[in-house]
Design an enzyme around this catalytic site. Structure first.
Site, PDB file in Angstrom:
ATOM      1  N   ALA A  13       0.832  -1.198   0.000  1.00 16.24           N
ATOM      2  CA  ALA A  13       0.000   0.000   0.000  1.00 16.24           C
ATOM      3  C   ALA A  13       0.872   1.256   0.000  1.00 16.24           C
ATOM      4  O   ALA A  13       2.070   1.206   0.291  1.00 16.24           O
ATOM      5  CB  ALA A  13      -0.914   0.001   1.216  1.00 16.24           C
ATOM      6  N   SER A  37       2.222  -9.004  -2.375  1.00 13.69           N
ATOM      7  CA  SER A  37       1.252  -8.203  -3.126  1.00 13.69           C
ATOM      8  C   SER A  37       0.609  -9.100  -4.164  1.00 13.69           C
ATOM      9  O   SER A  37       1.264  -9.963  -4.765  1.00 13.69           O
ATOM     10  CB  SER A  37       1.922  -7.012  -3.803  1.00 13.69           C
ATOM     11  OG  SER A  37       0.983  -6.307  -4.592  1.00 13.69           O
ATOM     12  N   TYR A  59      -0.898 -13.465   0.006  1.00 13.80           N
ATOM     13  CA  TYR A  59      -0.754 -13.128   1.415  1.00 13.80           C
ATOM     14  C   TYR A  59      -0.478 -14.384   2.237  1.00 13.80           C
ATOM     15  O   TYR A  59       0.303 -14.361   3.195  1.00 13.80           O
ATOM     16  CB  TYR A  59      -2.012 -12.428   1.926  1.00 13.80           C
ATOM     17  CG  TYR A  59      -2.298 -11.090   1.274  1.00 13.80           C
ATOM     18  CD1 TYR A  59      -1.325 -10.406   0.552  1.00 13.80           C
ATOM     19  CD2 TYR A  59      -3.554 -10.502   1.388  1.00 13.80           C
ATOM     20  CE1 TYR A  59      -1.589  -9.177  -0.036  1.00 13.80           C
ATOM     21  CE2 TYR A  59      -3.833  -9.268   0.810  1.00 13.80           C
ATOM     22  CZ  TYR A  59      -2.846  -8.615   0.089  1.00 13.80           C
ATOM     23  OH  TYR A  59      -3.115  -7.399  -0.485  1.00 13.80           O
ATOM     24  N   LEU A  75      -3.548  -2.969   4.946  1.00 20.65           N
ATOM     25  CA  LEU A  75      -4.650  -3.280   4.042  1.00 20.65           C
ATOM     26  C   LEU A  75      -5.847  -2.369   4.305  1.00 20.65           C
ATOM     27  O   LEU A  75      -5.900  -1.671   5.325  1.00 20.65           O
ATOM     28  CB  LEU A  75      -5.066  -4.744   4.236  1.00 20.65           C
ATOM     29  CG  LEU A  75      -4.000  -5.795   3.932  1.00 20.65           C
ATOM     30  CD1 LEU A  75      -4.480  -7.174   4.354  1.00 20.65           C
ATOM     31  CD2 LEU A  75      -3.646  -5.778   2.448  1.00 20.65           C
ATOM     32  N   HIS A  80      -8.698  -5.696   8.010  1.00 15.25           N
ATOM     33  CA  HIS A  80      -7.788  -5.739   9.157  1.00 15.25           C
ATOM     34  C   HIS A  80      -8.031  -6.944  10.052  1.00 15.25           C
ATOM     35  O   HIS A  80      -7.091  -7.639  10.438  1.00 15.25           O
ATOM     36  CB  HIS A  80      -7.916  -4.449   9.975  1.00 15.25           C
ATOM     37  CG  HIS A  80      -7.277  -3.261   9.327  1.00 15.25           C
ATOM     38  ND1 HIS A  80      -7.221  -2.018   9.929  1.00 15.25           N
ATOM     39  CD2 HIS A  80      -6.670  -3.117   8.119  1.00 15.25           C
ATOM     40  CE1 HIS A  80      -6.606  -1.175   9.130  1.00 15.25           C
ATOM     41  NE2 HIS A  80      -6.273  -1.812   8.022  1.00 15.25           N
ATOM     42  N   LYS A  98      -4.115   1.777  11.761  1.00 19.10           N
ATOM     43  CA  LYS A  98      -5.352   2.287  12.373  1.00 19.10           C
ATOM     44  C   LYS A  98      -6.412   2.494  11.292  1.00 19.10           C
ATOM     45  O   LYS A  98      -6.065   2.673  10.123  1.00 19.10           O
ATOM     46  CB  LYS A  98      -5.063   3.583  13.143  1.00 19.10           C
ATOM     47  CG  LYS A  98      -4.407   4.695  12.301  1.00 19.10           C
ATOM     48  CD  LYS A  98      -5.408   5.392  11.413  1.00 19.10           C
ATOM     49  CE  LYS A  98      -4.808   5.957  10.174  1.00 19.10           C
ATOM     50  NZ  LYS A  98      -5.826   6.337   9.179  1.00 19.10           N
ATOM     51  N   ASP A 178     -10.838   7.068   8.840  1.00 17.95           N
ATOM     52  CA  ASP A 178      -9.545   7.470   8.292  1.00 17.95           C
ATOM     53  C   ASP A 178      -8.797   8.440   9.195  1.00 17.95           C
ATOM     54  O   ASP A 178      -7.619   8.232   9.499  1.00 17.95           O
ATOM     55  CB  ASP A 178      -9.736   8.082   6.903  1.00 17.95           C
ATOM     56  CG  ASP A 178      -8.418   8.295   6.193  1.00 17.95           C
ATOM     57  OD1 ASP A 178      -7.642   7.326   6.079  1.00 17.95           O
ATOM     58  OD2 ASP A 178      -8.148   9.427   5.747  1.00 17.95           O
TER      59      ASP A 178
END
Length: 318
Positions: A13, A37, A59, A75, A80, A98, A178
């Protein structure tokens, strides 16, 4: 005993590429071991940028890698819980971006998995590793503000990139998840308890909140209000107001140098804040916690409490 924690990156990411991997490389007690990835183009970029790291196209292959001690999970929010639990069950320690999950129940599931696997799990609130927050803690502990009666905290930016996961409801997008989780975490640091009531309002777009404000009240009557969003001019600021003084925290969640301001009846004073390496310090501390068998800076109890407040805010929306 090893002096290096071998890290695997679960998904290449943007935050992994720009922040986490460079932090691992400069942490001193960590090394980049492998990257996974599902995107062949991203793996090709990884091979060029980080030629010493092993590359995995799935993964699951990364989680099965015996030369990986800890996993960093950047991710989408909706993934998560499941991938963190999978990593823990594979015997890996986990630093999860987070918000740690979408709900407090998910966070508790993750905590239970960590306990069962006897592995460390921490939510990646990198701002907790700055000199700014160290100075905030010092002011709060001094008692010079008196009894805290009100907290204001905002984190807002203007999202100028299209089609990001931040705008996709199915991936756990929205401003509250976010950036709103930061002011909520700061409230937890200050109060160390849950509010007793909450009311929130949000501006929605495409199924996600892009502008949200919430009012929280605590059992002792203290009131806090927070704001988050990504559809207007940037603003990052907090203030803690007590019976004897007020603390102003500018650039609250950054690691830039600056100043805090304390206002009391005896006058105003500024406190110098040194520039910090928040990501480097985060990976250094979590790696040290693994090597030393101790708890890292941010506990799971704090992360679960944070999610409980997020739950309250979402449930209070009209």
């Amino acid at each position: 005993m090893s002096t290096q924690v071998r890290w695997g990156i679960l998904g290449y990411a943007r935050i992994a590429r720009l922040s986490a991997i460079p932090a691992i490389l400069r942490a001193g007690n960590a090394e980049l071991s492998a990257i996974a990835s599902r995107d062949a183009a991203k793996l090709a970029e990884c091979a060029t940028q980080f030629p010493l790291a092993r590359l995995h196209m799935t993964y699951d292959a990364l989680l099965a890698d015996p030369d990986v001690d800890a996993i960093y999970v950047p991710l989408p929010n909706s993934q998560h819980r499941d991938w963190t639990i999978a990593a823990l069950e594979a015997g890996k320690h986990v630093l999860c971006e987070k918000p740690i999950a979408l709900t407090a129940r998910q966070a508790r599931d993750m905590g239970a998995a960590a306990k069962h696997a006897d592995r460390l799990l921490m939510e990646a609130f990198m701002y907790r590793y700055t000199d700014r927050i160290r100075q905030v803690r010092t002011v709060l502990a001094s008692g010079e503000l008196g009894v805290i009666r009100h907290v204001n905290a905002s984190f807002r930016f203007f999202l100028d990139r299209e089609n990001t996961i931040k705008e996709q409801a199915g991936l756990g997008g929205g401003a509250l998840y976010d950036v709103g989780c930061y002011p909520i975490n700061l409230l937890g640091l200050i109060t160390e308890k849950l509010p007793v009531r909450c009311q929130a309002y949000a501006e929605m777009k495409g199924g996600v909140d892009v502008n949200l404000s919430a009012l929280l009240q605590y059992g002792d009557g203290m009131i806090a209000n927070l704001h988050c969003g990504f559809n207007a001019h940037p603003f990052m600021h907090a203030e803690v107001i007590g019976t004897q003084g007020r603390l102003e925290i500018r650039d609250t969640f950054t690691d830039a140098a600056g100043e805090l301001y304390v206002y009391t009846t005896t006058g105003t004073r500024s406190i110098a804040v040194a520039e910090s390496d928040r990501y480097g310090a985060e990976f250094r501390d979590f790696s040290a916690a693994i090597l030393e068998g101790r708890t890292p800076l941010l506990t799971l109890e704090e992360s679960i409490r944070n999610m409980e407040v997020l739950d309250m805010i979402r449930e209070s929306l009209p």
